[in-house]
Design a protein around this motif. Structure first.
Motif, PDB file in Angstrom:
ATOM      1  N   UNK A   1      10.820  -7.533   8.326  1.00  0.00           N
ATOM      2  CA  UNK A   1      10.919  -6.341   9.158  1.00  0.00           C
ATOM      3  C   UNK A   1      10.218  -6.604  10.479  1.00  0.00           C
ATOM      4  N   UNK A   2      10.761  -6.019  11.554  1.00  0.00           N
ATOM      5  CA  UNK A   2      10.036  -6.144  12.814  1.00  0.00           C
ATOM      6  C   UNK A   2       8.770  -5.276  12.730  1.00  0.00           C
ATOM      7  N   UNK A   3       7.828  -5.530  13.615  1.00  0.00           N
ATOM      8  CA  UNK A   3       6.531  -4.860  13.546  1.00  0.00           C
ATOM      9  C   UNK A   3       6.650  -3.343  13.629  1.00  0.00           C
ATOM     10  N   UNK A   4       7.568  -2.858  14.461  1.00  0.00           N
ATOM     11  CA  UNK A   4       7.734  -1.417  14.618  1.00  0.00           C
ATOM     12  C   UNK A   4       8.207  -0.779  13.310  1.00  0.00           C
ATOM     13  N   UNK A   5       9.214  -1.350  12.683  1.00  0.00           N
ATOM     14  CA  UNK A   5       9.724  -0.788  11.432  1.00  0.00           C
ATOM     15  C   UNK A   5       8.683  -0.913  10.321  1.00  0.00           C
ATOM     16  N   UNK A   6       7.998  -2.027  10.289  1.00  0.00           N
ATOM     17  CA  UNK A   6       6.953  -2.227   9.281  1.00  0.00           C
ATOM     18  C   UNK A   6       5.873  -1.151   9.417  1.00  0.00           C
TER      19      UNK A   6
ATOM     20  N   UNK B   1       2.300   6.898  -1.273  1.00  0.00           N
ATOM     21  CA  UNK B   1       3.089   5.893  -1.980  1.00  0.00           C
ATOM     22  C   UNK B   1       2.801   4.542  -1.344  1.00  0.00           C
ATOM     23  N   UNK B   2       3.244   3.507  -2.032  1.00  0.00           N
ATOM     24  CA  UNK B   2       3.104   2.173  -1.451  1.00  0.00           C
ATOM     25  C   UNK B   2       4.290   1.905  -0.522  1.00  0.00           C
ATOM     26  N   UNK B   3       4.095   0.990   0.405  1.00  0.00           N
ATOM     27  CA  UNK B   3       5.193   0.589   1.279  1.00  0.00           C
ATOM     28  C   UNK B   3       6.326  -0.002   0.442  1.00  0.00           C
TER      29      UNK B   3
ATOM     30  N   UNK C   1       4.876   1.808   6.734  1.00  0.00           N
ATOM     31  CA  UNK C   1       3.490   1.960   6.297  1.00  0.00           C
ATOM     32  C   UNK C   1       2.984   3.370   6.554  1.00  0.00           C
ATOM     33  N   UNK C   2       3.300   3.931   7.725  1.00  0.00           N
ATOM     34  CA  UNK C   2       2.869   5.296   8.045  1.00  0.00           C
ATOM     35  C   UNK C   2       3.496   6.301   7.079  1.00  0.00           C
TER      36      UNK C   2
END
Length: 90
Positions: free
Chosen positions: A7-12, A24-26, A16-17
């Motif tokens: 995943x790109x950093x933005x989607x990751x 919940x977990x990612x 996570x948010x």
């Protein structure tokens, strides 16, 4: 079976948010998202295949209902009437 997804950093960060907001977990968020996507796409593919089969059948035999016949049937169902669909015709 382990599978990795890049995943790109933005989607990751968005995953996570959302995971934190939902307690919940990612991993859970991604698994649910993939499951929902696959379920939806399987239904879409089944609908597409059904439409193609119906079109091929119509091409072979010409059986159909007019839009007015279908609308009339649907209006009766919506009104609570227990009516059967008219027979298809050429």
């Amino acid at each position: 079976m382990a599978t990795s997804v890049k995943l790109d950093d933005n989607l990751k960060s968005r995953v996570q948010n959302l995971a934190e907001a939902r307690n919940r977990s990612a991993h859970w968020i991604m698994r649910e998202a993939i499951r929902d996507y696959v379920d939806r796409e399987e239904k879409r593919e089944a609908l597409k295949q059904d439409a193609l089969h119906t079109w091929e059948s119509y091409q072979q035999n010409g059986l159909h209902l007019t839009m007015e016949e279908a609308d009339d049937w649907l209006a009766k169902l919506e009104a609570g009437e227990n009516v059967e669909l008219s027979k298809c015709h050429v």
